[in-house]
Design an enzyme around this catalytic site. Structure first.
Site, PDB file in Angstrom:
ATOM      1  CE  LYS A  92      -3.604   1.993   3.124  1.00 49.42           C
ATOM      2  NZ  LYS A  92      -4.419   2.205   4.094  1.00 49.42           N
ATOM      3  CB  SER A 167      -7.329   3.907   2.666  1.00 50.81           C
ATOM      4  OG  SER A 167      -7.140   3.021   3.854  1.00 50.81           O
ATOM      5  CB  SER A 191      -8.335   0.908   6.267  1.00 46.63           C
ATOM      6  OG  SER A 191      -8.786   2.434   5.530  1.00 46.63           O
TER       7      SER A 191
HETATM    8  N1  GLN Z   1     -13.103   4.194   6.478  1.00 46.22           N
HETATM    9  C1  GLN Z   1     -12.342   4.650   7.020  1.00 46.22           C
HETATM   10  C2  GLN Z   1     -12.026   6.274   7.515  1.00 46.22           C
HETATM   11  O1  GLN Z   1     -12.454   6.881   6.972  1.00 46.22           O
HETATM   12  C3  GLN Z   1     -11.173   3.901   7.752  1.00 46.22           C
HETATM   13  C4  GLN Z   1     -10.111   4.470   7.405  1.00 46.22           C
HETATM   14  C5  GLN Z   1      -8.831   3.637   7.542  1.00 46.22           C
HETATM   15  O2  GLN Z   1      -9.013   2.688   8.144  1.00 46.22           O
HETATM   16  N2  GLN Z   1      -7.334   3.997   7.514  1.00 46.22           N
HETATM   17  O3  GLN Z   1     -11.575   6.702   8.035  1.00 46.22           O
END
Ligand code: GLN
Length: 492
Positions: A92, A167, A191
């Site tokens: 990532k 994400s 995420s």
């Molecule tokens: N969807 C969550 C957010 O927008 C989690 C994002 C993540 O885990 N990096 O913050």
């Protein structure tokens, strides 16, 4: 199992679509193939299929092929080679890889080439892995659909008109599409687990502190964690074994001994007590997901587990608590991006203050700006007690909910997401709808416990469904065993 008519249909090296880490490693170790040939066939498949998926932001061919040659030489000479010898892995783009771009899918980091490797990345390479490239994600890991990437969204390989989740959307999609054997993602509030569920792969969120975060571009430091995406639970256990452990470069990494996750998978699950949190099965849960989770619970019962209803009474406060704490930490972490030290600097600014302002205005996308504003607000004098301090208190209550449940059961089983993968563009106009995607994932993030998503079926429309297994702090072994038991009950 039904397949979506919009699923990716690349026939280039299509045997890679489901190639497991274990099979890749065995093929290289036994001489059936070479690490170099394997890496090259992945690059061919990426060239053919990734234009439809858009999972990679950068390829690191030179480094990958140099490492593959090293592995091949060791195999040929009969020298020892690591547990990931020749295994092609994607990273990532929030983790640093020396010399390769690290953008965090943001314009503000365009052109930044970090001078060092993240510890997680270095550990993979030391174990023999071949790092293929950097994977797309939401900007600074903020999002649930990968639509917040400054470089364009990722398409879900199981249904190209749908989001892969976020994400770590690129990390999940690349494994699901056979564009790497496994990948690394990060999970701050869901995420890893949510995109794994949307793309039909395994995703593991290790306990907070289990995996070093040195070299991770920080979003919310009390929540950020690094973990693997794989085709199988066994592959995830193998990767976690390599990744886990203390690191003197990360003071938040834990010195708790690392269990032998792969060996522990052989232990039976019979006798384990599985908790089903009633708050995770309320209104808004898709009936097909509910049915698939119930089937997984039946499979665990058949394997000798006992199933118990438990309550996590503060669950409904988890999303608001998360969006106060995560944005507060983000506003502080992202203050370092000011046009001076990294990445983008505005070309037309007369004063220093204007240079900061314009660089940030041009460099950050709308969701990142929204979070910086929210986070700055909840930390500001006069509002701190009402929002930030209150959220920290509620975080303690949410953690206690889990600790109490874990006095009664060994692990929890529940949905990962309320719905399967939604259509691209479906929720982009409504941030609140998007934040509600995280309703089943953020509480575990706030509590620091481990979690995972395991594929447990598909909807009638052919969209993958994931089931979430949550384990006690540092008890990844039990969680992975339960995940493997659910996996083995799936039709092949
Ligand atoms: N969807 C969550 C957010 O927008 C989690 C994002 C993540 O885990 N990096 O913050």
């Amino acid at each position: 199992m039904p397949e979506s008519p919009n699923a990716l249909k690349s026939s280039v090296n299509s045997e890679l679509a489901t190639l497991t880490l274990a099979a890749a490693r065995n093929a290289v170790a036994s001489g059936t193939t070479t690490a170099t040939a394997l890496a090259e066939s992945y690059y061919q498949r990426i060239a053919a299929a990734d234009p439809e998926v858009h999972s990679y932001l950068a390829l690191t061919q030179d480094r990958a092929l140099a490492q593959a040659a090293k592995v091949d030489a060791a195999v040929k000479a009969g020298e020892p080679f690591g547990p990931l010898a020749g295994v092609p892995i994607g990273i990532k783009d929030v983790l640093t890889l020396k010399g390769a771009p690290a953008t965090a899918a943001s314009k503000i980091l365009k052109g930044y080439h970090p001078p060092y490797d993240a510890t997680a990345v270095a550990k993979l390479e030391a174990a023999g892995a071949v790092l293929l490239g950097k994977l797309n994600c939401d900007e600074f890991a903020m999002g649930s659909s990968n639509e917040n990437s400054a470089y364009g969204p990722v398409h879900n390989p199981r249904a190209l008109d749908r989001v892969p989740g976020g994400s770590s959307g690129g990390s999940a999609a690349a494994v699901a599409a056979g564009l790497c054997t496994a990948s690394l993602g990060t999970d701050t509030g869901g995420s890893i687990r949510q995109p794994a569920a949307f793309c039909g792969v395994v995703g593991v969120l290790p306990t907070y502190g289990r995996v070093s975060r040195y070299g991770l571009i920080a979003f919310a430091s009390s929540l950020d964690r690094i973990g693997p995406f794989t085709h199988t639970v066994q592959d995830a256990a193998t990767l976690l074994e390599v990744l886990a452990g203390p690191d003197e470069m990360d003071a938040t990494s834990s010195t708790q001994p690392v269990a032998s996750y792969t060996a522990d998978l052989a232990k039976p699950v019979a006798g384990l007590r599985i908790g089903v949190p009633e708050e995770y099965f309320g209104e808004g849960l898709d009936p097909e997901i509910r049915a698939a989770i119930e089937k997984s619970l039946d499979a665990l019962k058949a394997a000798g587990c006992t199933i118990h209803k438990v309550s996590l009474p503060h669950t409904r406060y988890a999303v608001p608590t998360y969006y106060v704490i995560a944005t507060a930490e983000a506003s502080s972490n992202l203050s370092r991006f000011d046009g001076v030290r990294f990445g983008h600097r505005s070309a037309d600014s007369d004063t220093l203050a204007n240079m900061y302002r314009k660089s940030r205005d041009e460099g950050f996308g709308p969701e990142v700006k929204r979070r910086i504003l929210l986070g700055t607000y909840v930390l500001s004098a006069g509002y701190y007690d009402a929002y930030y301090k209150k959220a920290q208190q509620v975080r303690t209550l949410l953690t206690r909910d889990f600790l109490t449940a874990f006095t009664q059961v060994d692990a929890l089983v529940c949905p990962v997401t309320p719905t399967p993968a939604f259509k691209l563009g479906e929720k982009t106009d409504d941030p609140l709808q998007m934040y509600l995607e995280d309703i089943y994932s953020v509480a575990a993030s706030l509590a620091g416990i481990c979690g995972m998503s395991v594929p447990c079926g598909t909807t009638q429309a052919g969209l993958p469904i994931g089931v979430q297994v949550l384990g006690k702090h540092f008890d990844e072994s039990t969680m992975l065993r339960i995940g493997a038991a659910i996996e083995s009950a799936q039709p092949r």
